[in-house]
Design a protein around this motif. Structure first.
Motif, PDB file in Angstrom:
ATOM      1  N   PHE A 380       0.808  -1.220   0.000  1.00 59.15           N
ATOM      2  CA  PHE A 380       0.000   0.000   0.000  1.00 59.15           C
ATOM      3  C   PHE A 380       0.843   1.272   0.000  1.00 59.15           C
ATOM      4  CE2 PHE A 380      -2.493  -3.306   2.154  1.00 59.15           C
ATOM      5  CZ  PHE A 380      -3.615  -3.311   1.346  1.00 59.15           C
ATOM      6  N   TYR A 381       2.162   1.122  -0.218  1.00 62.99           N
ATOM      7  CA  TYR A 381       3.025   2.305  -0.195  1.00 62.99           C
ATOM      8  C   TYR A 381       3.237   2.802  -1.614  1.00 62.99           C
ATOM      9  CZ  TYR A 381       7.000   5.374   0.656  1.00 62.99           C
ATOM     10  OH  TYR A 381       7.846   6.452   0.707  1.00 62.99           O
ATOM     11  N   SER A 382       2.962   4.088  -1.829  1.00 66.37           N
ATOM     12  CA  SER A 382       3.133   4.700  -3.147  1.00 66.37           C
ATOM     13  C   SER A 382       4.429   5.500  -3.165  1.00 66.37           C
ATOM     14  CB  SER A 382       1.935   5.613  -3.468  1.00 66.37           C
ATOM     15  OG  SER A 382       2.156   6.309  -4.666  1.00 66.37           O
ATOM     16  N   LYS A 383       5.366   5.075  -3.990  1.00 64.64           N
ATOM     17  CA  LYS A 383       6.638   5.781  -4.076  1.00 64.64           C
ATOM     18  C   LYS A 383       6.481   7.151  -4.732  1.00 64.64           C
ATOM     19  CE  LYS A 383       9.537   1.639  -4.203  1.00 64.64           C
ATOM     20  NZ  LYS A 383      10.587   0.901  -4.954  1.00 64.64           N
ATOM     21  N   SER A 384       5.476   7.289  -5.588  1.00 67.76           N
ATOM     22  CA  SER A 384       5.308   8.564  -6.290  1.00 67.76           C
ATOM     23  C   SER A 384       4.819   9.669  -5.360  1.00 67.76           C
ATOM     24  CB  SER A 384       4.319   8.387  -7.453  1.00 67.76           C
ATOM     25  OG  SER A 384       3.059   7.947  -6.952  1.00 67.76           O
ATOM     26  N   THR A 385       3.932   9.307  -4.409  1.00 66.30           N
ATOM     27  CA  THR A 385       3.381  10.314  -3.502  1.00 66.30           C
ATOM     28  C   THR A 385       3.998  10.255  -2.117  1.00 66.30           C
ATOM     29  OG1 THR A 385       1.580   8.847  -2.822  1.00 66.30           O
ATOM     30  CG2 THR A 385       1.179  10.269  -4.732  1.00 66.30           C
ATOM     31  N   GLY A 386       4.697   9.165  -1.821  1.00 66.49           N
ATOM     32  CA  GLY A 386       5.265   9.000  -0.482  1.00 66.49           C
ATOM     33  C   GLY A 386       4.218   8.713   0.569  1.00 66.49           C
ATOM     34  N   GLN A 387       2.989   8.299   0.159  1.00 64.04           N
ATOM     35  CA  GLN A 387       1.911   8.022   1.095  1.00 64.04           C
ATOM     36  C   GLN A 387       1.403   6.599   0.906  1.00 64.04           C
ATOM     37  OE1 GLN A 387      -1.137  10.966   0.614  1.00 64.04           O
ATOM     38  NE2 GLN A 387       0.018  12.561   1.655  1.00 64.04           N
ATOM     39  N   SER A 389      -1.830   3.834   0.775  1.00 63.28           N
ATOM     40  CA  SER A 389      -3.190   3.840   0.224  1.00 63.28           C
ATOM     41  C   SER A 389      -4.100   2.868   0.961  1.00 63.28           C
ATOM     42  CB  SER A 389      -3.146   3.458  -1.264  1.00 63.28           C
ATOM     43  OG  SER A 389      -2.559   2.176  -1.434  1.00 63.28           O
ATOM     44  N   ASP A 390      -3.758   2.543   2.217  1.00 60.65           N
ATOM     45  CA  ASP A 390      -4.583   1.612   2.992  1.00 60.65           C
ATOM     46  C   ASP A 390      -5.177   2.301   4.212  1.00 60.65           C
ATOM     47  OD1 ASP A 390      -2.143   1.957   4.176  1.00 60.65           O
ATOM     48  OD2 ASP A 390      -1.986  -0.090   4.928  1.00 60.65           O
ATOM     49  N   ILE A 391      -5.540   3.564   4.054  1.00 59.92           N
ATOM     50  CA  ILE A 391      -6.109   4.333   5.165  1.00 59.92           C
ATOM     51  C   ILE A 391      -7.551   3.887   5.381  1.00 59.92           C
ATOM     52  CG2 ILE A 391      -6.699   6.640   5.970  1.00 59.92           C
ATOM     53  CD1 ILE A 391      -4.427   7.684   4.166  1.00 59.92           C
ATOM     54  N   VAL A 392      -7.912   3.574   6.643  1.00 59.70           N
ATOM     55  CA  VAL A 392      -9.258   3.101   6.958  1.00 59.70           C
ATOM     56  C   VAL A 392      -9.999   4.072   7.874  1.00 59.70           C
ATOM     57  CG1 VAL A 392      -8.668   0.676   6.666  1.00 59.70           C
ATOM     58  CG2 VAL A 392      -8.387   1.746   8.902  1.00 59.70           C
ATOM     59  N   GLY A 393      -9.362   5.109   8.297  1.00 56.82           N
ATOM     60  CA  GLY A 393     -10.016   6.069   9.174  1.00 56.82           C
ATOM     61  C   GLY A 393      -9.040   7.125   9.634  1.00 56.82           C
ATOM     62  N   ALA A 394      -9.556   8.096  10.364  1.00 58.94           N
ATOM     63  CA  ALA A 394      -8.715   9.182  10.870  1.00 58.94           C
ATOM     64  C   ALA A 394      -9.273   9.661  12.199  1.00 58.94           C
ATOM     65  CB  ALA A 394      -8.662  10.334   9.872  1.00 58.94           C
ATOM     66  N   PHE A 395      -8.392  10.261  12.998  1.00 60.12           N
ATOM     67  CA  PHE A 395      -8.768  10.838  14.283  1.00 60.12           C
ATOM     68  C   PHE A 395      -8.274  12.283  14.303  1.00 60.12           C
ATOM     69  CE2 PHE A 395      -8.573   6.326  14.855  1.00 60.12           C
ATOM     70  CZ  PHE A 395      -9.684   6.038  15.637  1.00 60.12           C
ATOM     71  N   VAL A 396      -9.225  13.181  14.408  1.00 59.68           N
ATOM     72  CA  VAL A 396      -8.930  14.603  14.351  1.00 59.68           C
ATOM     73  C   VAL A 396      -8.946  15.156  15.773  1.00 59.68           C
ATOM     74  CG1 VAL A 396      -9.637  16.840  13.432  1.00 59.68           C
ATOM     75  CG2 VAL A 396      -9.988  14.760  12.075  1.00 59.68           C
ATOM     76  N   VAL A 397      -7.854  15.818  16.140  1.00 56.19           N
ATOM     77  CA  VAL A 397      -7.724  16.393  17.485  1.00 56.19           C
ATOM     78  C   VAL A 397      -7.771  17.915  17.360  1.00 56.19           C
ATOM     79  CG1 VAL A 397      -6.330  16.517  19.573  1.00 56.19           C
ATOM     80  CG2 VAL A 397      -6.303  14.435  18.169  1.00 56.19           C
ATOM     81  N   PHE A 398      -8.769  18.524  18.015  1.00 55.96           N
ATOM     82  CA  PHE A 398      -8.889  19.977  18.001  1.00 55.96           C
ATOM     83  C   PHE A 398      -8.138  20.573  19.202  1.00 55.96           C
ATOM     84  CE2 PHE A 398     -12.600  18.468  15.691  1.00 55.96           C
ATOM     85  CZ  PHE A 398     -12.631  19.297  14.586  1.00 55.96           C
TER      86      PHE A 398
END
Length: 771
Positions: A380-387, A389-398
């Motif tokens: 799931f690692y993209s050498k072109s973007t350095g990111q 592609s197996d993201i399943v969620g996120a946690f946002v901290v305010f």
């Protein structure tokens, strides 16, 4: 999860550098793997050649085994490093500081706050429930036990069912008589329900479903029959009403206390949350994000609610976690195999080559799993973007809690975790992706390896989990169902005198439902059975010779142990009868004791996203299965005429649904209520024995820690068991439910419940503080 912060960077340079480092690392790993594989294959080929030479008669040492010089092995692998007991002890004291600080006898419940507020509330629950049920064990339980013990129904039987409602006897009388056969002939209410009122020729009628219905009707006072009197004076009907009122008031008082305790617990938990500030207070959980989402886009999307402090991305790691766990096991095997090889080389001049081969096998497996882990990460690692592609969620901290509240308030309402109304366009991520935003749990509460599991897959896992749970209940029900099947076969007398013959030629007095023989008849039946001649006259007994067998089978089915000496020739049938009830009791206890371990594994199989959800699922499952399993004996002994007719021609019809009870008659208390009561008392012993086994195993590991070859082994030897609250709550709630369900008729359940909570409070506090 990886934190993402805003910063200025040069993507081209970072991509070039990262690509070079990744390529260099991959080349080095492949080189090491090839070297390891070549060495391993050479060793295996040498071993195969030696085994072939040995089969051809070439000497290879003792028993044809190959040996290596210890000096060579020590030079290659080094000397054994003794595990550092100080390190293990320091680690032990770090995780078990309370062992040297708290003494169970002097530790107050509030002192357990060091383990967390959940442990404090749990032990308050045990303490208060023990206190409440100790009160209920006196009023109404003790009063009911005394009144029921004065009943005449189970005359001549010393057993626990003497203190149950079944021993209270008939509450109706005709001309002062409470004889069962006399009431049958005289009671007009029964005659209007049953087409043909029959007299009690033999006690066998009391083991048929039809007679159980009649007996249940006679246990109710009607306008025709007069209330019966207690042996010590008083009216049975009024006494029973008074006991019912006291029992109802006690149960209402208990529920009132439960409402107060729930409110008190909620208030304490709320105060704890208000005085404790964690990252959860500023965080939201974001689901349904694109798998290749850019952090910058997420940052911009949530900045409209307030200033964002950080964003953590959650990646798919379910398969990766399995590989890491497998790697952990292989590393442990490698360390043990290396320690065995080194210790053998230090102690002996030569060492079997098989020990080195075993080490090489584990090292080779370790290289393979390391490479599999790397490949899984590279997928799931993209050498072109350095990111990735197996993201399943996120946690946002305010940065501010008000920003989090503003974000949650702006989201559409969720029903069962799904958006059930159209999302406004301004809330769509990148103008097209609807995001599910909810309150974030504590980071330590998350099960990151399960975040990638979709709701549909988790629903399928939940369904399979409950099918397995029901299968366990089914197995327990079949075993419990064998108890009435055994009694049915005893009553059918398939290998003895037919029931019809007994009813035609033999007669037993039935006083208050208990089969009895006077002294003369006992002598006649016994002598006719042994000699075939009437005592004193020498005449042939004819059909009377079967009455001894008939009577003995009756008392065995009725569990009259006082007649065991008289019916000594049928002691085998008595053992089978006792064994049938013991089978039911032990099956219930065994399943109940094993439930926490089984449910814990099945709850993990359901793949919950947070640990609290897994704990709630385990608690609910244990409560439901505990109640259903304990009540299985009620279902197994119940009379289902339509179901019995449906199964009468099948194999299952010979073993299941052979019960005869459609009402709570005195025999129901003997065959059903008694095992329920025994199962609760034996369950206390079983749960205490389970804790005792854990205690013994923990002490055994620590006493044999000196045998450890690796530091990991030594550390594990000093590790105590995990104190799981979810399974314990489920068990205790099940005990409460069973007690309140049957306590009006089986008051001794209040005593077992009080004993259960008292033992649990002191024993579990000791396990928490000292194990």
């Amino acid at each position: 999860m990886e934190p993402a912060e805003r910063s200025s960077r040069d993507p081209a340079r970072e991509e070039t550098t990262a690509g070079r480092e990744a390529a260099r690392s991959q080349d080095e790993e492949q080189r090491r793997l090839r070297q390891q594989q070549v060495a391993y294959e050479a060793k295996v080929q040498a071993q195969s050649a030696r085994e072939e030479d040995a089969s051809n008669g070439v000497a290879q040492g003792v028993l044809g085994r190959a040996y290596l010089a210890s000096a060579v092995l020590l030079a290659e692998y080094g000397h054994w490093q003794r595990p550092d007991d100080k390190v293990a002890t320091a680690r032990y004291h770090k995780h078990h500081t309370h062992h040297a600080v708290y003494e169970p006898a002097y530790t107050q419940t509030n002192d357990l706050r060091v383990f967390g507020e959940g442990h404090v509330l749990y032990f308050y629950f045990l303490k208060f429930m023990a206190l409440v049920f100790c009160i209920l064990a006196v009023v109404p339980a003790l009063l009911a036990v005394i009144v029921f013990a004065l009943g005449p129904w189970y005359n001549g039987r010393a057993d626990i069912d003497n203190v149950m409602l079944g021993n209270f006897g008939l509450v109706s009388s005709v001309n002062g008589s409470t004889s069962l056969d006399f009431l049958l002939a005289a009671n007009e209410y029964v005659s209007t329900v049953i087409d043909s009122v029959f007299t009690l020729k033999s006690f066998d009628a009391a083991k048929s479903p039809e007679f159980e219905v009649v007996t249940g009707l006679l246990f109710r006072t009607d306008d025709v029959s007069n209330p019966a009197s207690l042996p010590g004076g008083g009216n049975k009907t009024n006494t029973l009403v008074a006991l019912s009122v006291i029992d109802m008031l006690a149960v209402l008082a208990f529920f009132g206390f439960c409402l107060y305790f729930i409110t008190w617990t909620y208030r304490k938990a709320k105060n704890t949350l208000q005085t404790t500030v964690t990252i959860k207070n500023y965080s939201v959980r974001v689901r349904d994000v694109p798998h290749d989402v850019d952090v910058e886009d997420l940052w911009e999307h949530f900045s409209k609610y307030g200033e964002v402090a950080r964003i953590d991305l959650a990646y798919a790691c379910f398969d990766l976690m399995d590989m890491v766990m497998e790697r952990h096991k292989i590393v442990d095997k490698c360390e043990r195999a290396l320690a065995v090889l080194q210790r053998s080389a230090e102690a002996l001049p030569k060492v079997e080559e098989a020990k080195e081969i075993a080490l090489l096998n584990h090292q080779y497996d370790l290289q393979l799993v390391n490479r599999a882990i790397q490949n899984q990460q590279d997928i799931f690692y993209s050498k072109s973007t350095g990111q990735r592609s197996d993201i399943v969620g996120a946690f946002v901290v305010f940065k501010e809690e008000v920003s989090k509240e503003r974000c949650l308030k702006a989201q559409p309402t969720l029903l069962f975790g799904c958006i059930h109304r159209p999302m406004p366009e301004e809330l769509l991520f990148l103008g097209k992706h609807p995001l599910r935003v909810t309150q974030a749990p504590e980071p330590t509460d998350l099960k990151y390896e399960n975040l990638e599991i979709s709701d549909e897959r988790r629903a399928a896992y939940w369904l399979v989990s409950w099918l397995l749970k029901l299968l366990i209940l089914l197995v327990g029900f079949v075993l419990v169902g064998l108890s009435p099947a055994i009694r049915h076969n005893l009553g059918a007398w398939e290998s003895g005198t037919p029931v019809e013959t007994c009813n035609q030629h033999c007669r037993y007095d039935s006083v208050d439902g208990v089969p009895q023989l006077d002294a003369a008849t006992r002598n006649i039946y016994r002598t006719c059975h042994e000699t075939g001649l009437l005592p004193g006259s020498g005449l042939d007994c004819e059909e009377t010779s079967v009455c001894y067998e008939c009577y003995c089978r009756m008392v065995i089915i009725s569990m009259l142990l006082s007649e065991a000496a008289y019916c000594s020739e049928y002691k085998g049938l008595l053992a089978v009868q006792i064994g049938s009830q013991a089978l039911a009791v032990l099956t219930i206890v065994a399943v109940n004791v094993a439930l926490p371990w089984i449910i814990e594994r099945l709850s993990q199989f359901e793949k919950h996203h947070v640990r609290t959800a897994e704990a709630r699922s385990a608690t609910r499952a244990i409560l439901i299965m505990y109640v259903l399993n304990t009540s299985s004996i009620v279902i197994a002994n119940a009379y289902f005429p339509n179901l019995r007719r449906l199964l009468e021609d099948n194999v299952a019809g010979r073993f299941l649904f052979l019960g005869i009870y459609s009402d709570l008659s005195p025999n129901w208390y003997t065959d059903v209520a008694r095992p329920i009561a025994f199962s609760q008392y034996i369950g206390i012993v079983g749960r205490a024995a389970r804790e005792g086994v854990v205690l013994w195993w923990t002490r055994h590991k620590r006493s044999t820690a000196w045998k450890s070859l690796t530091q990991r082994q030594l550390n594990n030897a000093h590790t105590g068991p995990e104190f799981v609250l979810a399974s314990r709550y489920g068990e205790h709630l099940g005990v409460i439910f069973i007690t309140l369900l049957y306590s009006a008729a089986i008051p001794v359940l209040f005593w077992s419940c009080a004993l259960s909570f008292t033992v649990a409070y002191f024993l579990e506090k000791y396990m928490l503080l000292k194990v």
